[in-house]
Every structure is written in C-alpha cells, then in structure tokens.
Write a protein that holds these residues in place. Structure first.
Motif, short mmCIF file in Angstrom:
data_model
loop_
_atom_site.label_atom_id
_atom_site.label_comp_id
_atom_site.label_asym_id
_atom_site.label_seq_id
_atom_site.Cartn_x
_atom_site.Cartn_y
_atom_site.Cartn_z
N TYR A 296 23.05 -27.97 -15.85
CA TYR A 296 24.52 -27.80 -16.05
C TYR A 296 25.04 -27.42 -14.52
N ARG A 297 25.47 -28.24 -13.79
CA ARG A 297 25.81 -28.00 -12.45
C ARG A 297 26.82 -26.64 -12.22
N LYS A 298 27.73 -26.62 -13.29
CA LYS A 298 28.82 -25.44 -13.14
C LYS A 298 28.23 -24.11 -13.21
N THR A 299 27.13 -24.10 -13.80
CA THR A 299 26.38 -22.69 -13.73
C THR A 299 25.68 -22.43 -12.31
N MET A 300 25.61 -23.43 -11.38
CA MET A 300 25.14 -23.09 -10.17
C MET A 300 26.19 -22.19 -9.45
N ILE A 301 27.42 -22.47 -9.73
CA ILE A 301 28.58 -21.85 -8.97
C ILE A 301 28.60 -20.55 -9.46
N GLN A 366 31.06 -34.46 -19.46
CA GLN A 366 29.48 -34.71 -19.55
C GLN A 366 29.09 -35.15 -21.00
N LYS A 367 29.86 -34.43 -21.96
CA LYS A 367 29.76 -34.86 -23.43
C LYS A 367 29.84 -36.30 -23.67
N ARG A 368 31.04 -36.74 -23.27
CA ARG A 368 31.47 -37.93 -23.20
C ARG A 368 30.42 -38.98 -22.46
N ILE A 369 30.27 -38.71 -21.49
CA ILE A 369 29.13 -39.66 -20.76
C ILE A 369 27.81 -39.70 -21.65
#
Length: 526
Positions: A296-301, A366-369
């Motif tokens: 989950y790339r948001k957590t990288m920030i 993400q969920k939709r993809i």
C-alpha cells in the motif's frame, strides 16, 4: 569442485562491485545479528536492574551476566572473521583465528600497559584495542579470501588441509596488525566521526534524513552497511545512528496497528499482527514492511514523514544508544536519555498510526481495480521436485490456516525452483526466500522457500530473475543451497499458495504423494 565448495553462495558476475560488497556485508552480519541483538537486550536489562537497585554492578551475579552480554561484542572480530570467510568461500576457522590473533593476551596486555608500538622484522606495528571493531577484520577477510583461492590452485591437494592455514596465518596475521588493523580503525573512526559531526552540527537534519530513509534501507537490505558503523561507534563510546534510525520501526508498528484496526480482511489482519508483535518485542518488522508498506504505497508517505520527525527529535535531543540492540519496546533502556528517546519514538509511532487510521492505506481506486481483475481456470505446474504434503500440515500457522491462500506444500529434493506458469514476477523478496508470480490467466502465486529462512537474509539463495521479468513455464527462477540450509538447522519445506484464492470457485491440489518438475500441482476453476 567439492560439494563443500558448492555449498557457498555464488555471487553473480554481472553484479557491480558495490552490489557484491553490500551482499557480503549483509550475509556476514545476518548470521550473527540475532545473538548481537539478544546480547544487547541482556545488557539493557542489566542496566535497568542496576538503575532500580535490584542488582549491584559489583556482585558476582552481575559479573557473570555482564560477561554473557559483552562476550559477543568484545570478540566480534572472531565471529566476523568466521562469518565473512564462510561468506567468501574460504575457511571460516582460519578467519576466526585471524580475528582472535588481534585479541590474544600478549597483545591486549601491551595495549592496557600503554605500549603503542612493537617491532616485527624491523617494521613498526601500531598497537590498538581491536575488541568490538568491524572494519579491520573485513579488510583482512577480503584479502584472505583472495589468498585462499590462490593457495588452492598452487598447493598440492593432499597437503592443503594444514599448509594452506599455516601460510594464511603466517601472512595475514602480520599484515592485519601492520596494515589492515590501523587502516580499518582509521576508516571506522573516520566514518563515525563524520556521522557524529553531522549529528552535532545539525541533529535535526541528520535525524530526519536517517529516520526517513531507514525503512527503505531495511527493505533493500542496505541497513547492513550502516549497522557496522553503529557497532564501531560503540567500541569507543555511545552511538547516535541507531538512536535516530529507531524512529522508523516505531512508525512502522504504528502503521501496522492502524491497518489492524481499520481492515476487515482476515489475511491483512494476520499480516499486521505478525509484524506488530515481533516488532514491539524484538525490533523485527519485516511483515509490515513487505506485507503492508510495499503493498500500500500511501503508507510509504506516512512512514517517511513519521520517521523523519521522530528521527529529527532524537537527533536534536542528542539521544544515543549505549549497547547494541534492534530498536523495540524492550530495548528502550539501551538508549539515553531514556525520556527523550521515548518522546522521539512515541511521536513517530503516533504519527504513523494517525496518518494511516485517518487517511487510510489504500489508493482510492485500489479496491475497484482489484475487483475487476479477471481470472480464468488454469492448472499450476510444480516449481519443485519432492514429496507432497497438505498445507494444513505446514509448520507456519499463517499458511496452515490458509489465511495466505489455498495451496499445497512440497518437501523439495533439490534446490532448483522453476516457474509454474507463464506470467510476470510480481514480487521478489530482497531476502530471496519468496517469489510472487502473476500468471497470464490472473493467478497470484506465492512460492515460499522453507521455514524461517527470511533470517538468512538472502544467504544461500541465488535469484535468476528480478521483479517485473516476464517468465515462461519451466524457466529457472531461483536456486537455494538445500544441503547448507539443512546443516544450519533450517527446514526447506516450501508452500505454494494462491494468494487471490477468493477469486476461484475451487482450488484442487494434486492427490499424488510425490511430484516431479512441471507435473500438475494445483487445478483452479472459476
């Protein structure tokens, strides 16, 4: 070439020299990092017991336990001599003896008496305290490995067993004391001084940079190049490096806890718990790094911001580590001032938690993809040759409970892993013990080699592919030294699971008790 020689990890000639050095450093420390961390925790416990008055530093009990906690650090050149030599394919015992020569009573007593130089064949030998040092033995082992290869070529095979060690000791011990020791000490002190200078000049900047990058250094395995600097600092005093970097694992734990509280996905909850508990108790957060932050790339920030702020606080307040530990809740007494350290890591933990809990961890689409990924019925071929057992019989409960996904387990006969499908390498763990493949028909396959083999940190594994590569069914993906791993006490039993199990109506494993390469292993229907 003998089987013993084959057991050593092979370094890809296509790698850069820098990459080779990083791999050697990582592999050398991987085998002893557990005992280093355990001994550090013991020393931290002794600090607490003496601080609260439960134990006197002059008591026999303290002396015995202090010896247990200090031994690995004092004799570090010996342990590193063994592990580096083995990593480079040389004789580990000779490497250990070269390290031990620096610590023999005849040398250490002269140093304690204030003698600075002695004579060796007319050449001055600069004496120094090499206990707990890192760099001198690293330099010596690189030279020894080269010498050992030459000797194996020129010395008659039947006398190599005793002639090669004799020649190696005759050459390497004097060279280490004459050249490598002073050079390595100078290098270690220089690098330590630079970091200490930066932390003194701008603890805020040094802490922010180190804190924000530590997660990604760890994921890439590059933190192994920094840990020797911290250990070298401890040989002469406290260390500020790990104190500033400690903000990162606490931020990761905060992110893991927020994901645990937010998600309804049982598999994700299991991953979060498997990272939070060992992270808090022992400072190992691989499950959070690889299972959440990379996914989950948001957590990288979030981890960058939280770790940067926590690291900046520790750097500004002058927090240092007094004994080597992996940062965790139990390791807090190893840092000082304790109050300031707690402030820094608590801020990092709180920010990691709040960012993730408030703003979420998934991208909006993400969920939709994931929902619209199409899969087809297909057959998975066996990537390994060996005995077949049920997934429920696997030692790791995370796999046995099918929380990772449905699949099967193979007890391999050889260390060759082949692609079970046509597809793309979606994940290659830095430790090389696990590979994720997405097939052209949509199956997400995880091949996980062994039990607890993540602790090898890539040692005894050789990858023939990289993340993003397209592969065909039957392509060689990975090789692992099955005999060496068994000798070290690791089980090589390997689960092969479908991580997107929920997209299939049925996943039917083979009913055979053994399987050969490329034979049918799993049949999935939609």
């Amino acid at each position: 070439m003998s089987n013993h020689q084959d057991a050593h990890i092979v370094i890809d000639k296509k790698q850069s020299i820098f990459s080779k050095i990083l791999e050697i450093i990582a592999g050398s420390f991987a085998s002893i990092i557990g005992v280093l961390a355990g001994a550090g925790l013991l020393k931290a416990l002794l600090s607490v017991l003496t601080m609260i008055g439960w134990l006197s530093s002059e008591s026999g009990t303290y002396i015995v336990l202090s010896a247990a906690g200090s031994a690995v650090f004092y004799f570090l050149p010996i342990f590193l001599g063994i592990s580096i030599a083995i990593k480079l394919g040389a004789n580990g015992y000779v490497g250990g003896v070269i390290g031990a020569a620096l610590l023999t009573p005849g040398i250490t007593q002269l140093v304690e008496e204030g003698v600075t130089t002695i004579d060796f064949l007319g050449l001055p030998v600069l004496l120094a305290d090499y206990s707990s040092t890192v760099f001198p033995i690293f330099i010596a082992m690189f030279v020894y490995a080269g010498l050992d290869k030459i000797l194996k070529k020129v010395i008659y095979k039947d006398i190599q067993m005793f002639i090669n060690p004799m020649i190696s000791l005759l050459i390497l011990v004097p060279l280490t004391m004459l050249v490598f020791g002073p050079l390595g000490t100078l290098l270690g002190e220089g690098l330590g001084s630079v970091i200490n200078f930066l932390s003194v000049k701008s603890g805020l900047l040094a802490g922010a940079v180190l804190g924000s990058t530590w997660t990604f250094l760890t994921i890439a395995g590059l933190h192994w190049t920094v840990i020797p600097l911290a250990i070298a600092n401890l040989a002469t005093g406290p260390d500020p490096i790990i104190a500033m970097a400690a903000a990162a694992p606490f931020a990761q734990i905060g992110i893991g806890l927020a994901v645990l509280m937010r998600t309804r996905d049982k598999d994700l909850k299991a991953i979060a718990v498997s990272g939070i508990v060992p992270g808090a108790l022992a400072g190992t957060t691989e499950a959070i790094n690889y299972g959440i932050i990379l996914r989950y790339r948001k957590t990288m920030i979030y981890v960058i911001i939280a770790s940067a702020i926590g690291g900046a606080i520790n750097g500004t307040l002058g927090v240092v580590m007094n004994d080597f530990v992996l940062p965790s809740v139990l390791a807090i007494p190893a840092f000082s001032p304790i109050g300031q350290f707690v402030i820094g890591v608590t801020v990092a933990f709180a920010l990691g938690f709040l960012f993730t809990f408030v703003f979420g961890y998934e991208n909006k689409n993400q969920k939709r993809i994931d929902h619209f990924i199409q899969v087809s019925s297909e057959t998975i071929r066996s990537p390994l040759k060996g005995k077949v057992i049920s997934l429920t019989e696997f030692k790791d409960p995370l796999f046995a409970s099918e929380r990772v996904g449905k699949g099967i387990v193979i007890v391999p006969e050889t260390g060759d892993v082949y692609s079970p499908v046509d597809g793309v390498i979606s994940t290659l763990f830095p430790t090389k013990h696990a590979i994720g493949i997405t097939s052209n028909d949509g199956a997400e396959i995880l091949i996980y080699i062994g039990v607890d083999t993540v602790k090898l940190n890539g040692e005894h594994f050789k990858a023939h592919i990289k993340q993003g590569d397209k592969v065909k069914q039957g392509d060689l993906l990975l090789q692992f030294d099955i005999e060496r791993m068994k000798a070290l006490g690791y089980q090589t039993t390997s689960p092969i699971v479908i991580t997107n199990t929920e997209k299939y109506l049925d996943i039917e494993p083979t009913t055979n008790t053994t399987v050969d390469l490329k034979e049918e292993l799993l049949r999935m229907t939609v």
